[in-house]
Design an enzyme around this catalytic site. Structure first.
Site, mmCIF file in Angstrom:
data_model
loop_
_atom_site.group_PDB
_atom_site.id
_atom_site.type_symbol
_atom_site.label_atom_id
_atom_site.label_comp_id
_atom_site.label_asym_id
_atom_site.label_seq_id
_atom_site.Cartn_x
_atom_site.Cartn_y
_atom_site.Cartn_z
ATOM 1 N N HIS A 67 43.742 44.162 35.705
ATOM 2 C CA HIS A 67 43.813 45.496 35.525
ATOM 3 C C HIS A 67 43.069 46.080 34.195
ATOM 4 O O HIS A 67 42.814 47.058 34.425
ATOM 5 C CB HIS A 67 45.319 46.069 35.206
ATOM 6 N N ALA A 145 56.878 46.397 37.969
ATOM 7 C CA ALA A 145 56.441 47.288 36.921
ATOM 8 C C ALA A 145 55.960 48.425 37.706
ATOM 9 O O ALA A 145 55.219 49.462 37.030
ATOM 10 C CB ALA A 145 55.547 46.766 35.783
ATOM 11 N N HIS A 199 54.513 42.510 46.268
ATOM 12 C CA HIS A 199 55.623 43.224 45.870
ATOM 13 C C HIS A 199 56.259 43.455 47.188
ATOM 14 O O HIS A 199 56.675 44.671 47.680
ATOM 15 C CB HIS A 199 55.200 44.518 45.357
ATOM 16 N N HIS A 220 49.984 36.957 43.052
ATOM 17 C CA HIS A 220 50.877 36.545 41.980
ATOM 18 C C HIS A 220 52.362 35.974 42.640
ATOM 19 O O HIS A 220 53.319 36.595 42.377
ATOM 20 C CB HIS A 220 51.066 37.643 40.851
ATOM 21 N N ASP A 256 49.468 32.091 32.736
ATOM 22 C CA ASP A 256 49.190 32.206 31.250
ATOM 23 C C ASP A 256 50.317 31.510 30.473
ATOM 24 O O ASP A 256 50.197 31.453 29.183
ATOM 25 C CB ASP A 256 49.418 33.636 31.091
ATOM 26 N N GLY A 257 51.039 30.515 31.211
ATOM 27 C CA GLY A 257 51.984 29.844 30.426
ATOM 28 C C GLY A 257 53.306 30.635 30.176
ATOM 29 O O GLY A 257 54.106 30.121 29.426
ATOM 30 N N ASP A 282 45.585 38.734 35.993
ATOM 31 C CA ASP A 282 46.594 39.972 36.343
ATOM 32 C C ASP A 282 46.788 40.693 34.882
ATOM 33 O O ASP A 282 47.827 41.175 34.638
ATOM 34 C CB ASP A 282 47.801 39.530 36.877
ATOM 35 N N ALA A 321 55.807 42.648 30.661
ATOM 36 C CA ALA A 321 55.234 44.179 30.945
ATOM 37 C C ALA A 321 53.827 43.734 31.396
ATOM 38 O O ALA A 321 52.949 44.920 31.522
ATOM 39 C CB ALA A 321 55.250 45.152 30.075
#
Length: 394
Positions: A67, A145, A199, A220, A256-257, A282, A321
């Site tokens: 994004h 989100a 989603h 994701h 990203d861990g 993401d 977030a």
């Protein structure tokens, strides 16, 4: 563009094999030679020479879901924001990028499409492949989100207008179980657009029907989707279990861990394998930026978040977030946290996303005739050089 470039003294990851003491030759933006060091070629070479110093020579990274980055977000509504986020990710090895919208007023989505079209026209690097529409056709139960005010049903007339508005739409994430979701999948497939389950509150049976109607990918994995639950007392598999089970589906993971702990990274890698997993950032605008307070989404209508501990959180620290990852971090994490060998980690950031997006004829591997997208990095995945379609940008 440097018309002729020779890269020598490196460990080439094609990424289907490793070539020690390897060499890559670039000619006019294309790969011209990949193999072991060739003295005859090197001795007679008249172009730019890069000594990799024993480091890895890899295909450029491909991020099919981001994004923002570098302080910019696609939904900021400007061409400069698109260019800024793309260049920020390029410095971390990304040579092909897919800017991603979020659920927003439909007019903002049209504006994002316009801005990406113009950015593609003027962008020097990296390659902007096209737009990923993440929303607005999602399940309220799994909105995450995404702003519930702007969730919509994919009515045929609206879909025809939105998808037909721009030929830069290359991927759409949607919930196939909602009204019109299966019809959307068939329509996207007919247009050559990747249909991804995201989603979504679907059951296993819903996912099977989604695959039969054009959906090929899962957005994701583990985030914003159903898992096993009871319906009328019986346990029913959700999107998570369906994605792991069905060979027909590829998946993407935010490595990203933070979003996925090491045991889940290991589980997904063990079950799906490198040929079915794409690593994605993401990321929101804070990717590649210092920690602190930022705006998630548009600067005008987004929400304030705080970036700390390597991840964006809501201001009350109740939930994540967004990611602030870059591609080099994802590759390193799959090695360090999931135990993947370097070849597989690179494959999940190069050839697999290229196949998912149907661009593997020109990108995703170091092969003669393909685009000269190359990254050079050390054993800790610190990026030293980036070449995008033959242009040295780092």
């Amino acid at each position: 563009m440097d018309d002729l470039i020779l890269i020598k003294n490196g460990r080439v990851l094609t990424p289907f094999r490793e070539i020690k003491d390897g060499m890559v030759v670039i000619n006019n933006g294309k790969i011209d030679y990949v193999g072991f060091y060739n003295k005859d070629i090197a001795d007679n070479f008249t172009g730019k020479v890069i000594d990799a110093g024993g480091m890895y020579i890899s295909p450029g990274f491909i991020d099919i879901h981001t994004h923002g980055g570098g302080g910019h977000d696609l939904m900021d509504g400007t061409v400069d924001a698109v260019l800024g986020m793309a260049k920020a990710h390029a410095l971390h090895g990304t040579t092909t990028i897919v800017p991603t919208t979020l659920t927003a007023p439909i007019g903002d989505i049209y504006k994002a499409l316009d801005n990406v079209k113009e950015a593609k026209r003027v962008c020097e690097f990296p390659t902007i492949l096209g737009v990923h529409l993440e929303g607005p056709y999602f399940s309220k139960a799994q909105k995450g989100a995404q702003d519930e005010r702007y969730l919509r049903i994919p009515a045929k007339g609206e879909v025809d207008k939105l998808i037909g508005y721009s030929d830069d739409i290359v991927r759409v994430s949607a919930a196939p179980e909602i009204e019109g979701g299966l019809e959307l999948g068939r329509y996207l497939k007919s247009r050559g657009i990747v249909a991804s389950i995201g989603h979504s509150d679907a059951t296993y049976d819903d996912v099977v029907m989604a695959v039969e109607n054009g959906y090929t990918h899962v957005t994701h994995l583990y985030s914003g989707m159903s898992g096993v639950r009871r319906i009328n007392a019986f346990r029913v598999a959700g999107v998570i279990e369906s994605a792991l089970l069905m060979d027909e589906l590829t998946v993407e993971i935010i490595a990203d861990g933070k979003h996925l702990p090491p045991p889940l990274l290991k589980l997904i890698y063990k079950i799906k394998g490198a040929d079915k997993i794409a690593l994605v950032t993401d990321s929101m605008r804070a990717a590649g930026m210092p920690e602190g307070e930022y705006i998630l989404g548009s600067l005008k209508g987004g929400q304030k978040v705080v970036v700390e501990d390597g991840v964006a959180k809501l201001m009350d620290r109740s939930a994540f977030a967004g990611s602030v990852a870059t591609a080099d971090l994802l590759v390193g994490n799959m090695i360090r946290l999931a135990g993947a060998p370097v070849l597989d980690a690179v494959k999940m950031m190069t050839s697999t996303p290229a196949k998912i997006m149907h661009i593997d004829d020109s990108k995703g591997s170091l092969s003669k005739g393909k685009d000269a997208d190359v990254v050079i990095f050390d054993d800790d995945i610190n990026i030293k050089h980036v070449i995008s379609v033959g242009k040295v940008i780092l």
